[in-house]
Design an enzyme around this catalytic site. Structure first.
Site, PDB file in Angstrom:
ATOM      1  N   CYS A  75      -0.377   4.110   2.026  1.00  0.00           N
ATOM      2  CA  CYS A  75      -0.249   3.947   3.603  1.00  0.00           C
ATOM      3  C   CYS A  75       1.276   4.237   4.100  1.00  0.00           C
ATOM      4  O   CYS A  75       1.462   4.675   4.891  1.00  0.00           O
ATOM      5  CB  CYS A  75      -0.576   2.586   4.079  1.00  0.00           C
ATOM      6  N   ASP A  76       2.199   3.694   3.175  1.00  0.00           N
ATOM      7  CA  ASP A  76       3.520   3.419   3.686  1.00  0.00           C
ATOM      8  C   ASP A  76       4.468   4.365   2.745  1.00  0.00           C
ATOM      9  O   ASP A  76       5.679   4.568   3.316  1.00  0.00           O
ATOM     10  CB  ASP A  76       3.680   2.237   3.508  1.00  0.00           C
ATOM     11  N   CYS A 118       0.966  -1.162   0.144  1.00  0.00           N
ATOM     12  CA  CYS A 118      -0.059  -0.014   0.108  1.00  0.00           C
ATOM     13  C   CYS A 118       0.851   1.161   0.027  1.00  0.00           C
ATOM     14  O   CYS A 118       1.321   1.545   1.017  1.00  0.00           O
ATOM     15  CB  CYS A 118      -0.700  -0.004   1.251  1.00  0.00           C
TER      16      CYS A 118
END
Ligand code: FAD
Ligand code: NAP
Length: 331
Positions: free
Chosen positions: A157-158, A154
């Site tokens: 997200c990261d 992701c």
């Protein structure tokens, strides 16, 4: 005096069956942000929801460390702690949370029959499906070894953790193109590892990737392994596998992003619930309604686009409100 009464097996079986059948108003399937949020809203609306967690209690976020983009946690929070908070908040209003997996459903009647762990039957007036979608991995041992230490599925997200660094994205579809473009805005260099000599992504996304200066496409490359002492430091690839020009290539990277597709967890519902060709549940736009009145879907299971905790939670709220309105009209 009769000391030992002969056992009436029929009665035992019958009673056992009765014990194993439960009638409830609202069943929630899944314990990620969507399921728990639905449970918070449904319990506050007095629907007395029963939630089955599935195998992954707390959902996908329990597999990650820092969650920095969920509002309300100014200092960030770990995925497992955040999901424990969600659970406690749902329980505070009386939601009942049980461990169990939905193994079969029958949505053909007016009430919905859901089988848990192949043995228990729940008869529900309304059902909220929040079973998520699982990112696909290549199946390498090193993906597991470096989970949370350089391997991610992701970018939204990261990606932030790789600001100014070099990363690689695997895949050739729209997700890979989108993730590579997103990461290119944060990272120094992005390698896009594509197994064929063309991208599957739509033309417009391809053009975007090609026009982005710090993305380098590695055509006809496949990943063999990841290496590094304390987390990912590089990836070993095989170029033009099976040809006379086959070659082993090693590149240095700090992050390795999978973008080879997701599998929505919908197999068990497919007999009744309409999905798109990938398997995502189709909902009536702007609502959580599925093709079956009284069955609602929330979170990643119906969302091929955003797949974030906050959007999952938002749609869990929508599903509980939709279920409450449906149930009040049934009366
Ligand atoms: P999920 O969290 O996937 O939960 C699905 C639930 O359904 C699970 O509890 C599972 O056990 C249950 N289930 C499945 N099948 C069954 C069944 N047959 N019977 C009963 N239960 C079942 N998002 C962010 O916003 N910020 C981040 O920083 C972030 N980081 C991430 C890091 C990683 C490593 C991953 C994988 C994802 C990350 N995401 C992040 C995405 C986020 O986790 C998802 O968007 C979110 O969890 C989706 O929530 P959901 O409730 O729809 O489903
Ligand atoms: P996808 O279209 O199925 O593409 C998956 C990609 O990963 C393909 O390029 C595939 O290669 C590659 N791949 C699969 N297994 C692999 C492996 N083991 N090793 C290396 N590469 C592998 O999945 P997606 O990109 O997630 O898209 C899913 C759907 O969502 C699509 O319909 C897409 O259009 C849509 N989507 C749309 C948008 C948008 O419009 N903004 C954004 C994201 C997704 P091959 O090409 O060789 O098969």
């Amino acid at each position: 005096m009769e000391l030992f009464k002969p056992l009436n097996l029929d009665k035992v079986i019958q009673n056992k069956e009765i014990e194993n059948v439960e009638n409830i108003k609202c069943l929630i399937i899944g314990s990620g942000p969507a399921g728990y949020t639905a449970a918070i809203y449904a319990s506050r609306a007095n629907l007395k929801p029963l939630l089955y967690t599935g195998l992954e209690m707390g959902g996908q976020l329990t597999t990650t460390t820092e969650v920095d983009n969920y509002p309300g946690y100014p200092a960030g929070v770990t995925g497992p702690v955040m999901m424990e908070d969600f659970k406690k908040q749902a329980e505070r209003f009386g939601a009942e949370i049980r461990f169990g997996i939905v193994t079969d459903v029958d949505f053909s009647g007016k009430k919905y029959k859901v089988t848990i762990d192949d043995k228990k039957i729940i008869i529900a007036d309304a059902v909220i499906i929040a079973t998520g979608a699982t990112a696909k991995y290549l199946g390498l041992e090193s993906e597991t070894k470096y989970a949370g230490m350089g391997v991610s599925a992701c970018a939204t997200c990261d990606g932030f953790f790789y600001k100014g660094k070099d990363v690689a994205v695997v895949g050739g579809g729209d997700t890979a193109a989108e993730e590579a473009t997103y990461l290119a805005g944060l990272c120094r260099k992005v390698y896009l590892i594509v197994r064929r000599n063309e991208l599957r992504a739509s033309k417009v996304m391809q053009d975007k990737v090609i026009a982005t200066k710090n993305i380098e496409i590695l055509w006809e490359h496949q990943t063999i392994d990841l290496f590094g002492e304390n987390g990912v430091e590089g990836v070993t690839l095989i170029k033009k596998k099976g040809t006379t020009n086959e070659e082993i290539v090693k590149i240095k990277i700090d992050g390795f992003f999978l973008a080879i597709g997701h599998k929505p967890n919908t197999d068990v519902f497919k007999k009744y619930i309409e999905t798109d060709k990938v398997g995502y549940i189709k909902t009536v736009p702007g609502t959580s309604k599925t093709n079956i009145a009284g069955v609602f879907a929330a979170g990643d299971v119906q969302d091929p686009h955003y797949r974030q905790a906050i959007t999952a939670a938002g749609s869990g709220c929508m599903a509980a409100i939709d279920a409450e309105r449906y149930l009040s009209e049934l009366k």
